[in-house]
Design a protein around this motif. Structure first.
Motif, short mmCIF file in Angstrom:
data_model
loop_
_atom_site.label_atom_id
_atom_site.label_comp_id
_atom_site.label_asym_id
_atom_site.label_seq_id
_atom_site.Cartn_x
_atom_site.Cartn_y
_atom_site.Cartn_z
N LEU A 8 0.82 -1.22 0.00
CA LEU A 8 0.00 0.00 0.00
C LEU A 8 0.85 1.27 0.00
O LEU A 8 0.43 2.30 -0.52
CB LEU A 8 -0.92 -0.01 1.23
CG LEU A 8 -2.03 1.02 1.30
CD1 LEU A 8 -3.01 0.82 0.15
CD2 LEU A 8 -2.76 0.94 2.63
N SER A 9 2.05 1.19 0.58
CA SER A 9 2.90 2.39 0.64
C SER A 9 3.97 2.41 -0.45
O SER A 9 4.87 3.24 -0.42
CB SER A 9 3.58 2.47 2.02
OG SER A 9 2.62 2.77 3.00
N HIS A 31 2.78 -8.17 1.82
CA HIS A 31 1.41 -7.95 2.31
C HIS A 31 0.62 -7.13 1.29
O HIS A 31 1.05 -6.06 0.88
CB HIS A 31 1.51 -7.22 3.65
CG HIS A 31 0.21 -7.04 4.37
ND1 HIS A 31 -0.35 -8.03 5.15
CD2 HIS A 31 -0.61 -5.97 4.47
CE1 HIS A 31 -1.47 -7.57 5.70
NE2 HIS A 31 -1.67 -6.33 5.30
N HIS A 64 -4.61 -9.41 2.49
CA HIS A 64 -5.46 -8.88 3.56
C HIS A 64 -6.68 -8.24 2.91
O HIS A 64 -6.59 -7.16 2.34
CB HIS A 64 -4.65 -7.85 4.38
CG HIS A 64 -5.41 -7.16 5.44
ND1 HIS A 64 -4.96 -6.01 6.06
CD2 HIS A 64 -6.60 -7.45 6.04
CE1 HIS A 64 -5.83 -5.62 6.98
NE2 HIS A 64 -6.84 -6.46 6.98
N MET A 66 -9.86 -6.26 3.08
CA MET A 66 -10.70 -5.34 3.87
C MET A 66 -11.94 -5.03 3.05
O MET A 66 -12.16 -3.91 2.57
CB MET A 66 -9.90 -4.06 4.18
CG MET A 66 -8.88 -4.26 5.27
SD MET A 66 -7.66 -2.95 5.26
CE MET A 66 -6.53 -3.63 4.07
N PRO A 139 -8.30 0.00 10.11
CA PRO A 139 -7.92 -0.33 8.73
C PRO A 139 -8.43 0.71 7.74
O PRO A 139 -9.45 1.34 7.94
CB PRO A 139 -8.60 -1.68 8.51
CG PRO A 139 -9.70 -1.75 9.50
CD PRO A 139 -9.22 -0.98 10.69
N VAL A 193 3.77 -6.56 9.76
CA VAL A 193 3.47 -5.85 8.52
C VAL A 193 4.01 -4.44 8.67
O VAL A 193 3.84 -3.84 9.73
CB VAL A 193 1.94 -5.80 8.27
CG1 VAL A 193 1.62 -4.96 7.02
CG2 VAL A 193 1.36 -7.19 8.15
N ALA A 194 4.65 -3.91 7.65
CA ALA A 194 5.10 -2.52 7.73
C ALA A 194 5.01 -1.89 6.35
O ALA A 194 5.57 -2.42 5.38
CB ALA A 194 6.53 -2.44 8.27
C1 DX5 Z 1 -4.05 -0.47 6.68
C2 DX5 Z 1 -3.38 -1.63 6.01
C3 DX5 Z 1 -1.94 -1.74 6.33
C4 DX5 Z 1 -1.11 -0.53 5.98
C5 DX5 Z 1 -0.14 -0.34 7.12
O1 DX5 Z 1 -5.42 -0.62 6.63
O2 DX5 Z 1 -4.00 -2.85 6.39
O3 DX5 Z 1 -1.36 -2.93 5.82
O4 DX5 Z 1 -0.40 -0.65 4.77
O5 DX5 Z 1 0.54 0.85 6.93
P1 DX5 Z 1 1.61 1.40 7.97
O6 DX5 Z 1 2.64 0.34 8.17
O7 DX5 Z 1 2.12 2.62 7.26
O8 DX5 Z 1 0.86 1.74 9.23
#
Ligand code: DX5
Ligand code: ZN
Length: 214
Positions: A8-9, A31, A64, A66, A139, A193-194
């Protein structure tokens, strides 16, 4: 420690470079956060993008979901070649069946808890799951602040797992960084997870190494 960097990042205009970095790194998993704008107030990426990512990624895929009604996508996740499929407790009225269906599809099954959902709801399912994913932020977004009482929650989950003889791993997601990671490890976490901490750093491979803590 297993490290599962969150895509996501990553830099979406150049995903290939970021996945090359993941492939070179010591991370064991990747992830992948799927959001639907209904279960969470945001939309991330969907299966066409993940298909391309999966093709290029050499690490185990930790998906994951959501989303509402996640059981409808078991086949899609399986077709990615995913290792782990995580569904939210809050999204699954027939969680036991959904876990069974994920196993029947040949994947490991993870159950995810939102920050307000107590560990005690897992008592009747903990023997059947391969992982519990504790959300340590709400989330929907990367880069949020770690919810402090999660440390105690991890300890309660660790106790439930050892009391029941479950083989479930404990994964945490949200606000993981150089300050929270060692405390989470000490509380009994198996998988970190990061997102922003890894991809926001100039030397992500070094950060991944640090998080592994070996
Ligand atoms: C948030 C996601 C995470 C997100 C965590 O809803 O499930 O996996 O990428 O991001 P950081 O590590 O930046 O908090
Ligand atoms: Zn996630």
């Amino acid at each position: 420690m297993i490290v599962s960097p969150s895509l996501l990042s990553a830099n979406f205009i150049d995903l290939k470079s970021d996945i090359d970095m993941i492939n070179r790194s010591d991370a064991q998993w990747l992830h992948l956060d799927v959001m639907d704008g209904v279960f969470v107030p945001n939309i991330s990426f969907g299966f066409p993008v993940l298909k391309a990512v999966a093709k290029h990624c050499e690490k185990k895929l930790d998906v994951h979901l959501m989303i509402v009604e996640p059981w409808k996508f078991i086949n899609e996740v399986k077709n990615l070649g995913a290792y782990m499929m995580n569904v939210h407790y809050e999204a699954c009225p027939h969680l036991h069946r959904t876990i069974q269906q994920i196993h029947d599809a040949g994947m490991k099954a993870g159950v995810t808890l939102n920050p307000h959902t107590p560990v005690s709801v897992l008592e009747e399912i903990i023997q059947d799951v391969d992982m519990v994913l504790l959300m340590t932020v709400n989330p929907g977004y990367g880069g949020q602040k770690f919810i402090e009482h999660s440390i105690e929650k991890v300890k309660r989950l660790r106790k439930l797992i050892s009391d029941t003889g479950s083989h479930a791993l404990i994964e945490v997601d949200g606000g993981v960084n150089g300050e929270t990671a060692p405390r989470l490890a000490a509380a009994g976490v198996d998988v970190l997870v990061a997102g922003s901490y890894v991809f926001g750093n100039d030397n992500p491979e070094k950060v991944i190494k640090e998080l592994r803590g070996e």
